[in-house]
Design an enzyme around this catalytic site. Structure first.
Site, PDB file in Angstrom:
ATOM      1  N   GLU A 128       0.815  -1.228   0.000  1.00 58.64           N
ATOM      2  CA  GLU A 128       0.000   0.000   0.000  1.00 58.64           C
ATOM      3  C   GLU A 128       0.841   1.268   0.000  1.00 58.64           C
ATOM      4  OE1 GLU A 128      -2.746  -0.480   3.258  1.00 58.64           O
ATOM      5  OE2 GLU A 128      -3.388  -2.437   2.553  1.00 58.64           O
ATOM      6  N   ASN A 150       2.135  -5.312  -2.955  1.00 52.82           N
ATOM      7  CA  ASN A 150       0.743  -5.637  -2.641  1.00 52.82           C
ATOM      8  C   ASN A 150      -0.079  -4.360  -2.441  1.00 52.82           C
ATOM      9  OD1 ASN A 150      -1.187  -7.747  -1.878  1.00 52.82           O
ATOM     10  ND2 ASN A 150      -1.021  -6.978   0.231  1.00 52.82           N
ATOM     11  N   HIS A 192     -10.180  -6.149  -1.950  1.00 55.57           N
ATOM     12  CA  HIS A 192     -11.202  -5.733  -0.970  1.00 55.57           C
ATOM     13  C   HIS A 192     -12.276  -4.964  -1.729  1.00 55.57           C
ATOM     14  CE1 HIS A 192      -8.947  -6.915   2.567  1.00 55.57           C
ATOM     15  NE2 HIS A 192      -7.892  -6.243   2.156  1.00 55.57           N
ATOM     16  N   GLU A 197      -6.093 -10.652  -0.643  1.00 56.53           N
ATOM     17  CA  GLU A 197      -6.892 -10.296   0.544  1.00 56.53           C
ATOM     18  C   GLU A 197      -8.376 -10.165   0.187  1.00 56.53           C
ATOM     19  OE1 GLU A 197      -5.351  -6.863   2.630  1.00 56.53           O
ATOM     20  OE2 GLU A 197      -3.280  -7.412   2.262  1.00 56.53           O
ATOM     21  N   ASP A 210     -12.168  -9.967  -0.014  1.00 55.31           N
ATOM     22  CA  ASP A 210     -13.440 -10.030   0.694  1.00 55.31           C
ATOM     23  C   ASP A 210     -14.372  -9.004   0.050  1.00 55.31           C
ATOM     24  OD1 ASP A 210     -12.417  -7.675   1.845  1.00 55.31           O
ATOM     25  OD2 ASP A 210     -12.283  -8.502   3.865  1.00 55.31           O
TER      26      ASP A 210
HETATM   27  O1  G3I Z   1      -3.954  -6.628  19.437  1.00 58.38           O
HETATM   28  C1  G3I Z   1      -4.837  -5.614  19.927  1.00 58.38           C
HETATM   29  C2  G3I Z   1      -5.479  -6.047  21.197  1.00 58.38           C
HETATM   30  O2  G3I Z   1      -4.482  -6.205  22.188  1.00 58.38           O
HETATM   31  C3  G3I Z   1      -6.520  -5.012  21.602  1.00 58.38           C
HETATM   32  O3  G3I Z   1      -7.204  -5.465  22.737  1.00 58.38           O
HETATM   33  C4  G3I Z   1      -7.513  -4.778  20.474  1.00 58.38           C
HETATM   34  C5  G3I Z   1      -8.525  -3.694  20.808  1.00 58.38           C
HETATM   35  O4  G3I Z   1      -9.013  -3.065  19.646  1.00 58.38           O
HETATM   36  O5  G3I Z   1      -6.813  -4.382  19.350  1.00 58.38           O
HETATM   37  C6  G3I Z   1      -5.903  -5.355  18.893  1.00 58.38           C
HETATM   38  O6  G3I Z   1      -5.281  -4.900  17.722  1.00 58.38           O
HETATM   39  C7  G3I Z   1      -6.068  -4.883  16.560  1.00 58.38           C
HETATM   40  C8  G3I Z   1      -5.397  -5.796  15.541  1.00 58.38           C
HETATM   41  O7  G3I Z   1      -6.076  -5.707  14.296  1.00 58.38           O
HETATM   42  C9  G3I Z   1      -5.376  -7.251  15.990  1.00 58.38           C
HETATM   43  O8  G3I Z   1      -6.668  -7.722  16.159  1.00 58.38           O
HETATM   44  C10 G3I Z   1      -6.141  -3.478  16.041  1.00 58.38           C
HETATM   45  O9  G3I Z   1      -6.893  -2.670  16.926  1.00 58.38           O
HETATM   46  C11 G3I Z   1      -6.762  -3.450  14.657  1.00 58.38           C
HETATM   47  O10 G3I Z   1      -6.641  -2.140  14.123  1.00 58.38           O
HETATM   48  C12 G3I Z   1      -6.046  -4.415  13.750  1.00 58.38           C
HETATM   49  O11 G3I Z   1      -6.697  -4.387  12.491  1.00 58.38           O
HETATM   50  C13 G3I Z   1      -6.033  -5.022  11.422  1.00 58.38           C
HETATM   51  C14 G3I Z   1      -5.750  -4.003  10.330  1.00 58.38           C
HETATM   52  O12 G3I Z   1      -5.118  -4.654   9.225  1.00 58.38           O
HETATM   53  C15 G3I Z   1      -4.835  -2.884  10.825  1.00 58.38           C
HETATM   54  O13 G3I Z   1      -4.560  -1.984   9.797  1.00 58.38           O
HETATM   55  C16 G3I Z   1      -6.928  -6.117  10.871  1.00 58.38           C
HETATM   56  O14 G3I Z   1      -7.090  -7.145  11.842  1.00 58.38           O
HETATM   57  C17 G3I Z   1      -6.337  -6.696   9.593  1.00 58.38           C
HETATM   58  O15 G3I Z   1      -7.271  -7.535   8.991  1.00 58.38           O
HETATM   59  C18 G3I Z   1      -5.985  -5.578   8.621  1.00 58.38           C
HETATM   60  O16 G3I Z   1      -5.372  -6.142   7.491  1.00 58.38           O
HETATM   61  C19 G3I Z   1      -5.039  -5.250   6.430  1.00 58.38           C
HETATM   62  C20 G3I Z   1      -3.825  -5.834   5.732  1.00 58.38           C
HETATM   63  O17 G3I Z   1      -2.793  -6.077   6.652  1.00 58.38           O
HETATM   64  C21 G3I Z   1      -3.351  -4.916   4.604  1.00 58.38           C
HETATM   65  N1  G3I Z   1      -4.423  -4.605   3.694  1.00 58.38           N
HETATM   66  C22 G3I Z   1      -5.648  -4.131   4.279  1.00 58.38           C
HETATM   67  C23 G3I Z   1      -6.139  -5.086   5.376  1.00 58.38           C
HETATM   68  C24 G3I Z   1      -7.456  -4.653   5.923  1.00 58.38           C
HETATM   69  O18 G3I Z   1      -7.336  -3.434   6.592  1.00 58.38           O
END
Ligand code: G3I
Length: 392
Positions: free
Chosen positions: A170, A216, A258, A289, A291
């Protein structure tokens, strides 16, 4: 039968036999005609079907279906979060490999390949790094060294275990960003300039001679969507061409996929054209990725839900069919497979229904559409994948 028709038919038959004979034992397995799982059906095309994996769900003893489906339906896995920098090095100089290693072990036990995600990205960076840059205790020169060290350490740790690395993720802006003219965006470009992209690929290659190195991004499924002067797919294409001209070891383009049913979507031919344009550069492609989310409101009835499920399935179909049509499209990965564990509702208010299984692990229409695509495809338009050689 006319001679020309006979020759054409015979040529297809020979190609078919040759195709079947040369089917590699992808992920160590042979096609089993009695098995209707996505991963098995993909073997007919030497196409890997994958999912992002949420490690908390994989390890939850109260949620055994999640683990069972990851193992039985997919031939490649991607860490949804645990290979990102904030997870691997939460404290400076101290790595925590446990969760990422666990996924790699799971993959080996289930004959799966691993997509490594992600080496250089502006999100989910450790706080010590972003704070250090913000307060001036980490200079831009030191930051470049830290990125070099990060890529070297991570790729070396997993050397030989990763099939495809998302090396840079990105890096390109969107038309709704400021300024709206497409540009290299985010933390790395702002501090190191766009050359960090070439550096990242070179550093990754130095640490693993065999992994396929991918760029990517999202919104690059097709050329020509929106303003032609500001086309993100074209921007990424030009970037890849430029990197190749400079001898940078990039092997593939990952199109995230996406999508949302509320937007104008693509048809198969548009997406095939984009994939083939990338592969004409000598690059592999992959959907990384996928969905397809929809707008949802509380209390929606089946009259509103069914058309959304149908539209979602149609979009999955377009992307998979396009991937099948490009022999260089090596894998098709969904970003989670169940609405029970999806990043969508947490990110987009009132959106969901994005995955191929519902919250109770019931397969949705999209799941069966994917299986149909894998079943009813073959020569002459769909031929097995051409393996990609890592570029030096
Ligand atoms: O690990 C913490 C946890 O300790 C806490 O309690 C909780 C409370 O919100 O947050 C947890 O972290 C979260 C993390 O995912 C793990 O679950 C973050 O808040 C959350 O922002 C994070 O989101 C991820 C996101 O990337 C961040 O940008 C998504 O799961 C993940 O699916 C998403 O994946 C991205 C790809 O890497 C790149 N392309 C886009 C895609 C979708 O956004």
């Amino acid at each position: 039968m006319k001679l020309s028709r006979w020759v054409a038919t015979a040529a297809v038959a020979v190609a078919t036999v040759a195709t079947l004979n040369t089917l590699p034992a992808a992920a160590g397995r042979q096609y089993d005609p009695t098995d209707q799982s996505l991963r098995n059906l993909g073997l007919r095309h030497n196409l890997y079907l994958g999912t992002a994996v949420d490690m908390a769900a994989l390890d939850d003893p109260a949620d055994p279906r999640y683990r069972q489906i990851v193992g039985s339906e997919f031939s490649t896995v991607t860490a949804e979060n645990v290979m990102k920098w904030e997870s691997l090095e939460p404290t400076r100089g101290s790595y925590d490999w446990a969760a990422a290693d666990e996924l790699v072990t799971f993959a080996r036990q289930h004959d799966q390949r691993v997509r490594g995600h992600v080496l250089a990205w502006q999100n989910q960076l450790p706080k010590w790094l972003t704070d250090g840059v913000a307060d001036g205790s980490i200079s831009n020169a030191q930051l470049r060294d830290l990125l070099h060290k990060h890529i070297t350490d991570v790729v070396t740790h997993f050397r030989g275990k990763i099939w495809q690395w998302d090396v840079v993720n990105e890096a390109v802006s969107d038309p709704w960003d400021t300024p709206p003219t497409l540009h290299y965006k985010g933390f790395w470009a702002e501090h190191l300039g766009p050359d960090y992209i070439a550096d990242a690929f070179r550093w990754a290659r130095a640490a693993d001679p065999k992994a396929l190195l991918f760029y990517n991004d999202y919104n690059i499924e097709a050329f020509g969507s929106g303003d032609p002067a500001n086309d993100k797919t074209q921007f990424v294409y030009d970037m890849a061409k430029g990197l190749l001209a400079r001898g940078v070891p990039i092997d593939g383009i990952g199109s995230q996929g996406h999508l949302g049913t509320q937007y104008g979507n693509y048809d198969t031919l548009q997406v095939v054209a984009a994939l083939k344009k990338f592969s004409a550069l000598g690059l592999a492609t992959a959907f990384t990725e996928v969905d397809v989310r929809s707008e949802v409101t509380e209390g929606m009835g089946s009259n509103e839900i069914n058309p959304r499920l149908q539209a979602s399935a149609a979009n999955y179909h377009v992307l998979l069919q396009a991937c099948l049509a490009d022999r260089h499209c090596l894998s098709f990965t969904v970003w989670g497979f169940t609405d029970k564990h999806s990043w969508v509702p947490g990110t987009f208010t009132n959106e969901g229904l994005a995955n191929i299984y519902d919250e109770n692990y019931q397969p949705k229409r999209a799941y069966n559409v994917l299986r149909g695509d894998l079943i009813y495809a073959g020569p002459p338009y769909v031929l097995p994948r051409v393996p990609q050689k890592p570029r030096r």
